[in-house]
Design a protein around this motif. Structure first.
Motif, PDB file in Angstrom:
ATOM      1  N   UNK A 150      59.301  11.355  15.900  1.00 35.64           N
ATOM      2  CA  UNK A 150      58.286  11.959  15.054  1.00 35.64           C
ATOM      3  C   UNK A 150      58.640  12.006  13.586  1.00 35.64           C
ATOM      4  N   UNK A 151      57.595  12.128  12.761  1.00 35.68           N
ATOM      5  CA  UNK A 151      57.814  12.285  11.323  1.00 35.68           C
ATOM      6  C   UNK A 151      58.602  13.539  11.108  1.00 35.68           C
ATOM      7  N   UNK A 152      59.719  13.468  10.390  1.00 38.64           N
ATOM      8  CA  UNK A 152      60.637  14.596  10.432  1.00 38.64           C
ATOM      9  C   UNK A 152      61.026  15.150   9.112  1.00 38.64           C
ATOM     10  N   UNK A 153      61.979  16.074   9.183  1.00 34.71           N
ATOM     11  CA  UNK A 153      62.399  16.938   8.111  1.00 34.71           C
ATOM     12  C   UNK A 153      62.398  16.365   6.732  1.00 34.71           C
ATOM     13  N   UNK A 154      63.195  15.331   6.475  1.00 34.99           N
ATOM     14  CA  UNK A 154      63.336  14.878   5.101  1.00 34.99           C
ATOM     15  C   UNK A 154      62.164  14.002   4.744  1.00 34.99           C
ATOM     16  N   UNK A 165      61.231   6.365  10.595  1.00 37.49           N
ATOM     17  CA  UNK A 165      61.123   6.015  11.978  1.00 37.49           C
ATOM     18  C   UNK A 165      59.968   6.601  12.701  1.00 37.49           C
ATOM     19  N   UNK A 166      59.765   7.825  12.704  1.00 34.79           N
ATOM     20  CA  UNK A 166      58.754   8.357  13.530  1.00 34.79           C
ATOM     21  C   UNK A 166      57.466   8.501  12.904  1.00 34.79           C
ATOM     22  N   UNK A 167      57.528   8.541  11.534  1.00 38.28           N
ATOM     23  CA  UNK A 167      56.240   8.696  10.945  1.00 38.28           C
ATOM     24  C   UNK A 167      55.320   7.603  11.305  1.00 38.28           C
ATOM     25  N   UNK A 168      55.859   6.422  11.638  1.00 33.12           N
ATOM     26  CA  UNK A 168      55.037   5.260  11.898  1.00 33.12           C
ATOM     27  C   UNK A 168      54.045   5.512  13.020  1.00 33.12           C
ATOM     28  N   UNK A 169      54.500   6.156  14.115  1.00 33.74           N
ATOM     29  CA  UNK A 169      53.595   6.384  15.222  1.00 33.74           C
ATOM     30  C   UNK A 169      52.469   7.305  14.848  1.00 33.74           C
ATOM     31  N   UNK A 170      52.789   8.411  14.172  1.00 31.24           N
ATOM     32  CA  UNK A 170      51.754   9.356  13.785  1.00 31.24           C
ATOM     33  C   UNK A 170      50.824   8.760  12.741  1.00 31.24           C
ATOM     34  N   UNK A 171      51.401   8.012  11.804  1.00 35.49           N
ATOM     35  CA  UNK A 171      50.591   7.426  10.751  1.00 35.49           C
ATOM     36  C   UNK A 171      49.591   6.444  11.327  1.00 35.49           C
ATOM     37  N   UNK A 172      50.031   5.638  12.283  1.00 35.59           N
ATOM     38  CA  UNK A 172      49.133   4.665  12.877  1.00 35.59           C
ATOM     39  C   UNK A 172      47.977   5.360  13.583  1.00 35.59           C
ATOM     40  N   UNK A 174      46.634   8.087  12.817  1.00 27.37           N
ATOM     41  CA  UNK A 174      45.704   8.742  11.894  1.00 27.37           C
ATOM     42  C   UNK A 174      45.086   7.756  10.915  1.00 27.37           C
ATOM     43  N   UNK A 175      45.311   6.463  11.143  1.00 33.95           N
ATOM     44  CA  UNK A 175      44.662   5.485  10.287  1.00 33.95           C
ATOM     45  C   UNK A 175      45.509   5.060   9.119  1.00 33.95           C
ATOM     46  N   UNK A 176      46.825   5.319   9.148  1.00 29.29           N
ATOM     47  CA  UNK A 176      47.718   4.859   8.094  1.00 29.29           C
ATOM     48  C   UNK A 176      48.123   5.976   7.165  1.00 29.29           C
ATOM     49  N   UNK A 177      49.283   5.795   6.504  1.00 29.12           N
ATOM     50  CA  UNK A 177      49.769   6.785   5.567  1.00 29.12           C
ATOM     51  C   UNK A 177      50.458   7.936   6.255  1.00 29.12           C
ATOM     52  N   UNK A 178      50.994   8.852   5.450  1.00 29.24           N
ATOM     53  CA  UNK A 178      51.690  10.017   5.974  1.00 29.24           C
ATOM     54  C   UNK A 178      50.668  10.999   6.531  1.00 29.24           C
ATOM     55  N   UNK A 179      50.724  11.304   7.836  1.00 28.78           N
ATOM     56  CA  UNK A 179      49.703  12.189   8.413  1.00 28.78           C
ATOM     57  C   UNK A 179      49.704  13.581   7.824  1.00 28.78           C
ATOM     58  N   UNK A 180      50.829  14.032   7.255  1.00 27.91           N
ATOM     59  CA  UNK A 180      50.863  15.370   6.664  1.00 27.91           C
ATOM     60  C   UNK A 180      50.133  15.422   5.330  1.00 27.91           C
ATOM     61  N   UNK A 181      49.748  14.274   4.790  1.00 25.12           N
ATOM     62  CA  UNK A 181      49.048  14.260   3.513  1.00 25.12           C
ATOM     63  C   UNK A 181      47.552  13.998   3.681  1.00 25.12           C
ATOM     64  N   UNK A 182      47.072  14.053   4.915  1.00 27.44           N
ATOM     65  CA  UNK A 182      45.644  13.887   5.183  1.00 27.44           C
ATOM     66  C   UNK A 182      44.843  15.023   4.563  1.00 27.44           C
TER      67      UNK A 182
END
Length: 481
Positions: A150-154, A165-172, A174-182
């Motif tokens: 998963x998208x993590x701490x740092x 590493x993990x952000x990739x799964x969540x970003x994909x 949600x349609x791309x990009x960092x999901x926490x910045x949606x």
């Protein structure tokens, strides 16, 4: 070694030392053993369940409600700290943070701090982050798990690469990009965070209770902190560490705990008998010295629990709040459970039912043993001059190892360590008495690495300060610039 029998002769210089294995284990201090035994799996479980019951503790979640969100959670943590003992000095460590990266609006970040004063101002930290995240904003029961790490701490807030590493799964998803910045992220969606990082938070709180009610007086001041803003880039811990560094605070260690409560990995493998400790290099950094120290102490007080030392700052592409301390050269490590389940991180499925509280208690006991041993010991000796010159030479003969160090407050003696230059852990050691110099005849400083630790009259030993070669020292200074 953390504790050794007080056998120190008042000698100015030893020329015929009898070396002993650096791995020899000292006798356990019954006071530390009692602290370790006082850790309660039942109390850890109750704390994790209460934390998860807040629904979410997301950094940008509700702060007004008395039952849900990060505001209710931090007020409850504060009151729990206060209830343990009047000896604990409990406070909110507040920081106003402007919109940046994953912090999508201006916010007040609040760390919860409990201080157990010692005889000296130097600090031993035990920490975990209490904030949680569900970056896809899915409602409870919707199965928002991400099957990659998963998208993590740092992240963006810390200027590091943890969203990798993990952000990739969540970003994909949600349609791309960092999901926490949606823009449409629901910060009040369920994010129970039982293991990430209710486990580290509960561990920190439980050790605050155990230490504050122990009746022991420590040389070091113990500081128990639950951080906010970790999931957005270590924001709360970085603000604290910056303030600490500006005030020239003295930190002996930061024992950070992040995801330490489950023995069942996502791959189906069960490991309830080991824990990983990650430490930033190089080999003789204070962080690696701290990791080695923890491993030796655990061998004395929690021998059934295997310490797996990891020669990197954290897991691949991820991070946690200890990196806020390493950024300012404060010794710091992070504890991680032996085998993670990524499907129970950063979503609505990170529930207490996925945890093993007896395993969490074992990890808490390792923390307790290490923190107590460090807090009872003197500070590690300084092995450089005030101008940073390493005080190691070839002696008058040109073929000996001549060591010097500055005296440590409270030390009744010292222990010198050495190892072959290719090894990464100490192989030999010698108690040398209450002196500040020691010589090993016919031991080449080209072939061995040396270190020294300070020891109290009752045998509690500091971390080992290593003599780092001038060439490597210059390389480290250049890198920091």
């Amino acid at each position: 070694m953390p504790r050794l029998a007080p056998r120190f002769a008042a000698i100015a210089l030893l020329f015929a030392p009898v070396a002993v294995s650096a791995q020899a284990r000292p006798d356990a201090d019954p006071r530390v053993a009692a602290l370790v035994a006082a850790v309660s799996p039942e109390k850890l479980e109750a704390t994790v369940r209460r934390l998860a019951a807040f629904g979410t503790r997301a950094t940008l979640s509700d702060t007004v409600s008395t039952t849900r969100g990060i505001g209710a959670a931090r007020r409850w943590i504060f009151e729990q700290f206060r209830s343990y003992s009047p000896k604990l000095q409990v406070s909110f460590d507040r920081h106003m943070v402007a919109q940046q990266g994953r912090i999508t609006r201006d916010v007040e970040l609040v760390n919860v701090v409990a201080v157990l004063p010692g005889r000296s101002p130097r600090r031993v930290y035990i920490t975990g982050h209490y904030d949680t995240v569900n970056p896809r904003g899915a409602p409870a029961g919707a199965g928002a798990g991400v099957n990659a790490a998963p998208a993590g701490g740092r992240g963006a807030g810390a200027g590091a690469t943890g969203a990798g590493g993990a952000g990739a799964g969540a970003a994909a998803a949600s349609g791309g990009g960092d999901p926490q910045m949606r823009a449409d992220q629901n910060h009040n969606a369920d994010a129970p965070g039982a293991n990430d990082d209710g486990s580290g938070t509960a561990l920190t709180m439980e050790l605050a209770r155990v230490f504050a009610t122990s009746g022991l007086e420590f040389d070091a001041t113990l500081v128990f902190v639950t951080w906010a803003g970790e999931e957005q880039g270590l924001v709360g811990s970085m603000a604290h560490a910056q303030t600490l560094a500006a005030a020239k605070g003295v930190v002996t260690a930061n024992l950070n705990n992040d995801i330490v409560g489950s023995s069942l990995g996502g791959n189906g493998i069960i490991d309830a008998e080991s824990v990983r400790i990650y430490a930033l290099g190089p080999e003789d950094s204070p962080h690696r010295s701290l990791a080695r120290y923890i491993a030796r102490v655990a061998g004395v007080y929690v021998p059934s629990h295997t310490i797996r030392l990891m020669a990197r700052e954290d897991r691949f592409g991820r991070g946690s709040d200890h990196s806020s301390f390493t950024a300012f050269d404060f010794p710091a490590v992070v504890f991680r459970e032996a085998n993670e389940n990524y499907n129970r991180q950063h979503n609505a499925d990170d529930l207490p039912e996925g945890m093993d509280f007896r395993y969490l208690a074992q990890n808490a006991r390792v923390n307790a043993a290490a923190a107590a041993s460090l807090a009872l010991a003197p500070p590690a000796p300084q092995v450089t001059t005030d101008r940073g010159t390493v005080t190691l030479s070839r002696g008058t003969s040109g073929y000996d190892a001549a060591l010097q160090w500055q005296p440590s407050p409270g030390a009744a003696g010292y222990r010198v360590y050495w190892r072959t230059a290719w090894s990464n852990d100490w192989e030999k050691s010698q108690a040398v008495g209450n002196v500040t110099r020691f010589q090993l005849p016919n031991v080449s400083i080209d072939d061995y690495v040396f270190g020294v630790a300070a020891v109290t009259a009752d045998g509690h030993e500091s971390m080992v300060s290593a003599y780092v070669s001038p060439v490597r020292r210059m390389q480290e200074i250049k890198l920091k610039k």
